[in-house]
Each structure stands twice: as C-alpha cells, then as structure tokens.
Design a protein around this motif. Structure first.
Motif, mmCIF file in Angstrom:
data_model
loop_
_atom_site.group_PDB
_atom_site.id
_atom_site.type_symbol
_atom_site.label_atom_id
_atom_site.label_comp_id
_atom_site.label_asym_id
_atom_site.label_seq_id
_atom_site.Cartn_x
_atom_site.Cartn_y
_atom_site.Cartn_z
ATOM 1 N N ILE A 72 -15.365 3.732 -7.735
ATOM 2 C CA ILE A 72 -16.361 3.158 -8.647
ATOM 3 C C ILE A 72 -15.985 1.704 -8.922
ATOM 4 C CG2 ILE A 72 -17.547 3.414 -10.854
ATOM 5 C CD1 ILE A 72 -16.589 6.295 -10.891
ATOM 6 N N ALA A 73 -16.878 0.797 -8.584
ATOM 7 C CA ALA A 73 -16.634 -0.637 -8.813
ATOM 8 C C ALA A 73 -17.476 -1.092 -9.997
ATOM 9 C CB ALA A 73 -17.014 -1.432 -7.571
ATOM 10 N N ASN A 74 -16.813 -1.740 -10.946
ATOM 11 C CA ASN A 74 -17.525 -2.277 -12.113
ATOM 12 C C ASN A 74 -17.599 -3.799 -11.974
ATOM 13 O OD1 ASN A 74 -18.449 -3.125 -14.588
ATOM 14 N ND2 ASN A 74 -16.620 -2.502 -15.729
ATOM 15 N N MET A 75 -18.793 -4.320 -11.689
ATOM 16 C CA MET A 75 -18.956 -5.763 -11.490
ATOM 17 C C MET A 75 -19.565 -6.441 -12.709
ATOM 18 S SD MET A 75 -20.202 -5.653 -7.552
ATOM 19 C CE MET A 75 -20.890 -4.040 -7.403
ATOM 20 N N THR A 76 -19.555 -5.734 -13.862
ATOM 21 C CA THR A 76 -20.046 -6.363 -15.094
ATOM 22 C C THR A 76 -18.871 -7.065 -15.784
ATOM 23 O OG1 THR A 76 -19.606 -4.468 -16.515
ATOM 24 C CG2 THR A 76 -21.723 -4.478 -15.378
ATOM 25 N N THR A 84 -16.835 -22.916 -20.557
ATOM 26 C CA THR A 84 -16.684 -21.454 -20.527
ATOM 27 C C THR A 84 -17.926 -20.814 -21.150
ATOM 28 O OG1 THR A 84 -15.537 -21.539 -22.645
ATOM 29 C CG2 THR A 84 -14.151 -21.435 -20.692
ATOM 30 N N LEU A 85 -18.142 -19.570 -20.805
ATOM 31 C CA LEU A 85 -19.268 -18.812 -21.355
ATOM 32 C C LEU A 85 -18.731 -17.430 -21.718
ATOM 33 C CD1 LEU A 85 -22.424 -19.170 -21.623
ATOM 34 C CD2 LEU A 85 -22.594 -17.904 -19.483
ATOM 35 N N ASP A 86 -18.811 -17.068 -22.986
ATOM 36 C CA ASP A 86 -18.249 -15.793 -23.466
ATOM 37 C C ASP A 86 -16.794 -15.629 -23.041
ATOM 38 O OD1 ASP A 86 -20.703 -15.182 -24.556
ATOM 39 O OD2 ASP A 86 -21.374 -14.108 -22.754
ATOM 40 N N GLY A 87 -16.047 -16.695 -23.122
ATOM 41 C CA GLY A 87 -14.616 -16.627 -22.795
ATOM 42 C C GLY A 87 -14.302 -16.686 -21.316
ATOM 43 N N GLN A 88 -15.348 -16.644 -20.464
ATOM 44 C CA GLN A 88 -15.130 -16.702 -19.008
ATOM 45 C C GLN A 88 -15.459 -18.117 -18.524
ATOM 46 O OE1 GLN A 88 -14.125 -14.588 -16.761
ATOM 47 N NE2 GLN A 88 -14.352 -12.522 -17.606
ATOM 48 N N GLY A 107 -21.734 -16.753 -15.972
ATOM 49 C CA GLY A 107 -21.713 -15.472 -16.690
ATOM 50 C C GLY A 107 -21.816 -14.261 -15.789
ATOM 51 N N ALA A 108 -22.144 -14.437 -14.526
ATOM 52 C CA ALA A 108 -22.210 -13.294 -13.605
ATOM 53 C C ALA A 108 -20.947 -13.302 -12.755
ATOM 54 C CB ALA A 108 -23.438 -13.395 -12.717
ATOM 55 N N THR A 109 -20.513 -12.117 -12.351
ATOM 56 C CA THR A 109 -19.326 -12.031 -11.494
ATOM 57 C C THR A 109 -19.739 -11.461 -10.146
ATOM 58 O OG1 THR A 109 -17.974 -11.651 -13.444
ATOM 59 C CG2 THR A 109 -16.981 -11.105 -11.333
ATOM 60 N N PHE A 110 -19.305 -12.114 -9.097
ATOM 61 C CA PHE A 110 -19.622 -11.669 -7.742
ATOM 62 C C PHE A 110 -18.328 -11.267 -7.047
ATOM 63 C CE2 PHE A 110 -22.939 -14.489 -9.119
ATOM 64 C CZ PHE A 110 -24.094 -13.838 -8.716
ATOM 65 N N TYR A 111 -18.454 -10.278 -6.164
ATOM 66 C CA TYR A 111 -17.291 -9.726 -5.478
ATOM 67 C C TYR A 111 -17.505 -9.825 -3.972
ATOM 68 C CZ TYR A 111 -16.299 -8.008 -10.093
ATOM 69 O OH TYR A 111 -16.036 -7.958 -11.432
#
Ligand code: SF4
Ligand code: SF4
Length: 476
Positions: free
Chosen positions: A395-399, A66-70, A86-90
């Motif tokens: 508004i999409a938040n992908m962070t 895991t990285l930062d809990g993810q 650590g990056a999230t993709f949609y």
C-alpha cells in the motif's frame, strides 16, 4: 532574405584539391575572438529585462518557500519523492514527468515555428545568466570602448582591481546559482548551515562547486560559444523555420545600397538605402554576427540589433523597423500566414498532451494497492479445514498525511482475511503487508478464482482502492 545557413567549405586533406589548389594544410580550429557587446536600451531589451527579472526572481525565491511545512518545490532523491505546490509525486508518477517533457518539446516546436528562436533570446538560462554577467561587467569595467581599452592596456593596479572585482562578482552570482540549484534537492536552509559548518555530505560540496563553476564558465567565459557549439537546439531549429516564420531580419530592399551620410540627409538625396552602415547592429550582437548578411544559425533572436537600429533610425529621422521581426514572405512582398499545417500539427499535439496531463492529474488517486500472490505454496488447508492462500499487499500513500486503511476481500462466499485488517501508512510510505486469506472448500468450484482486495482509508474516505488477484484451490 536568405534562409540558407552559410557553410564554409574546408578541406583538411593535404595535397591540391578543388578548394585548396596549392595543397596547403587547412586549420580546422579557429580560436575564439572576444566579443565586446555594446549595451543598448530599447523596447525589446525592456521586454527581456522583465522576463529576466521574473525568471530569476522565481528561481531564487521558490527554493525558500514552503506550503504547510513542506517545500514548495523539492526533489527528495533519497526518499524518491518530488514535492510540487503541495502535491507529492513518486517514481510511479514518472508518466507525468514524461508528459511534461513532451509538452515542453511541443511547446518549443510550436513557438519556434511561429516566432523563431524567442526561447533562446528571452528565456534560455544561458542567455539569462550571460546578460546578467554582461550587465555586471558593464557596471564594473565600463562601456564597450572602455573595456576594449582596458584589455589592451598594460597591467596596472586599476586594471587588477577592476578585473578582480568583476570576477569576484561573477563568482558570487555563480555561487548563489549553484546553492539555489542544489537547494531544490537538499532543503536550502539546512544546506547553507551544513555547508558552512562543514557538516554537509561530500556530494553536496561537489554539486554546489560543479554548478558554481559551470555558471561562472558558461556565462562569464564561454557565452556565445555555448550557443554556437554546445547547444543542439541551435543546430536543428532551422528545420522548424519556413518562409512564414517571424524572425529578426534586416530589410535589404529598404536598407541597400548602404552607406554613410550626414544626419537629416534623406536616402533619396544621396541615392542610398536607409542603412547608414554605422555598424551598431553588429556591436550590440552577443554572438558577433552581422544580421545584414541574412538569417544565420548563430542568431539567438535576442533583438538587440532591432533596438540598436531603431535608435539610429530615430536619430536619422527615418522610419523604425529597418531590422525587425518579419517573415521571408513579407520581405518578398508576399502575405504571411500565421496558421499553416505545421503550426496546426504542433498546436494540436500540444493541446492533446496538455489535456491528457490535466485529466491524468485530476483523476490521479494519491494511493495505490498492489497485490502479489505468494508463489511458494499454491494453497494449504488450515486447522478449521478451510483453504488458505498467502499474499503480500503493498500500500503506497502518496498524500501529505498518514492514512489508516481498512482491508477487506471479496469475490468468494465467506472469504475472509486472517491477518491484520487495519494498517496505518505514513505519508510517502510504501508499506508491505503479509496477508493470509481463507475460504471454506464448498465456496470454490474452480481451481483458480478471481477475488478483489479492497483498502479504504478512514482518514480520507475518497481513497478507496481495489485490486484484483487470484485465489487458488484444489482441482475439482
Ligand atoms: S544599425 Fe541599422 S543603420 Fe546601422 S548598420 Fe545596422 S542596419 Fe545599418
Ligand atoms: S543578429 Fe545578433 S543581436 Fe540580432 S537578434 Fe541575432 S543574435 Fe541578437
């Protein structure tokens, strides 16, 4: 070396024909002959062991990190999110996935043109798992000769024990493989607890069972049959070969005429080539072919026959390399070219695609603002005599963290938002916000005017989004 793929001609039609003079029925189905692969050690086997350990280590380990809990790598299908380092993709980032797949395809073409089927021989999951299963088989049932003897022997408690132990070990590896694979879609720690306390959903049981059975059958039972009959790459890779492609080949100029002789006897003394016809190259081949017959589509480029033959050459005091990585041109005494038009073509395409993906990722803004005009009413006048238009902002938040956005609108004098101007969007959320905008009638000269919505994050000031839309008023 012949680059032709041998094709056996069959004629299924009854009655005499050119290939079937007696008119006998031709059997199109050939049952599988079990291949007893002999274990061999050598340079290329060591390379494969390293690649196999690395790939298996990554596969079984990364699912737990895991990285930062993810999770480091996690395909969250219900949330339609893909977490990667650590990056999230949609789904909006689908273009990146397409780009990655194109890079893999060009990478495979590029490598195949240069070095033949190295992918198949060293990194393909079918090869990797088959080699692990073969290793387990050798440890439990013994060497090639012992396995052949065991299979021919009548039923006994020893045979039952060895066969049961082998299949149990295969099933355990297959179960670990299935669990790990599903763990990339369903957090692995929860998956294991849920599965064994019977709280997981039916799909989790189905997919773990499916991948367990598929691994067990593919690597334990079907093995080379997958490469020969199920893999499309085996069929079309030959079109990427040319006389400069470096592939595993037998050198007939050096090896022929083949024939047996005593150890230490020089080929010239017996008027033979270097091949002592020991058959070791055939016994170690996982697809059961004889590389001395030339390049064949069944050859997965594993180089086990090189290791086996080098060992024999060493024992005979002959130079190694009777079977080696070489090109058709070199075998014919010509010079080989590493760089040629097709390698340039694939290489340039690969470099372009990699550059495009790097630029796309580097410039990717992990948030998005979409504006939809309310098509129900073009415009209306409100109590202050101003002209109103309605929109839905998305508004999409992908962070990885929540973002609070301040909304504004520009493009017409004295234009303002009447509804909420501050909105918090959770990580991974795509929030819809009904929004009303108004302007005084004197601000518009046209019936259809360009305006710009802005959303600026107070949490991360680099996230400043702008999207154009239209403001409609009465016809002038
Ligand atoms: S291992 Fe080498 S020497 Fe033995 S049969 Fe094969 S090519 Fe000939
Ligand atoms: S002939 Fe058999 S052993 Fe040799 S590289 Fe091809 S698949 Fe491997």
């Amino acid at each position: 070396m012949s680059s032709e793929i041998p094709v056996k001609q069959v004629d299924p039609s009854p009655g005499p024909s050119k290939n079937n003079k007696k008119g006998e029925a031709v059997e199109l189905y050939a049952s599988r002959k079990k291949i007893y692969v002999k274990e061999v050690k050598g340079f290329f086997q060591r390379i494969r062991n390293v690649s196999l350990t690395l790939l298996m280590g990554m596969y079984f380990l990364f699912v737990w990190l895991t990285l930062d809990g993810q999770p480091l790598i996690h395909f969250d299908l219900p949330a339609r999110e893909f977490h990667l380092y650590g990056a999230t993709f949609y789904p909006k980032d689908f273009i990146l996935l397409s780009g990655m797949l194109i890079i893999c395809a060009y990478g495979l073409f590029f490598i195949t043109t240069l070095f033949g089927r190295v992918w198949c021989g060293y990194t393909c999951p079918q090869t990797v798992w088959t080699f692990i299963f073969m290793w387990v088989e050798e440890r439990i049932e013994g060497s090639r000769n012992k396995r052949m003897k065991l299979d021919k022997s009548p039923s006994s408690s020893e045979k039952l024990f060895k066969k049961s132990a082998k299949h149990a070990a295969w099933l355990l590896i297959a179960l670990a493989t299935g669990l790990t694979f599903v763990g990339y879609f369903y957090p692995i720690r929860e998956l294991i607890v849920d599965l064994f306390t019977f709280q997981a959903n039916g799909w989790a049981y189905f997919w773990v069972s499916f991948f367990t059975i598929a691994t067990y059958l593919n690597a334990g039972w079907m093995r080379e049959q997958v490469c020969l009959y199920m893999c499309p790459y085996a069929r079309f890779q030959s079109v990427m070969f040319d006389p400069n492609t470096r592939v595993v080949s037998y050198d007939p100029n050096r090896g022929e005429p083949r024939g047996g002789r005593k150890k230490g006897v020089a080929p010239s003394e017996v008027g033979l080539g270097d091949c002592i016809d020991c058959g070791q190259c055939v016994q170690v081949c996982p697809t059961g072919i004889d590389i001395r017959d030339g390049l064949q589509y069944e050859c997965i480029g594993c180089a086990l026959c090189i290791d086996a033959c080098d060992e024999i050459m060493e024992k005979m005091d002959y130079p190694k390399g009777l079977i080696r990585y070489t090109t058709e041109n070199e075998l014919e005494g010509k010079t080989s070219k590493l760089l040629r038009p097709r390698t340039f073509g694939y290489g340039i395409m690969l470099a372009l695609m990699i550059s495009a993906i790097i630029v796309t990722i580097a410039t990717r803004v992990p948030a998005q603002l979409d504006v939809l005009r309310d098509r129900g009413a073009l415009f209306s006048f409100n109590g202050q005599g101003r002209i109103e238009n309605s929109y839905t902002l998305k508004i999409a938040n992908m962070t990885e963290v929540p973002q609070t956005f301040t909304l504004s609108v520009a493009g017409l004098e004295d234009i303002q938002i009447l509804t909420e101007t501050e909105v918090t969007v959770a990580s991974g959320e795509n929030r819809s916000l009904p929004t009303v905008v108004d302007v005084p009638p004197e601000s518009i000269n046209e019936s259809n005017n360009e305006i710009v919505f802005q959303a600026t994050s107070g949490t991360d000031t680099s996230l400043s989004l702008e999207t154009e839309s239209r403001f409609v008023g009465p016809t002038r």
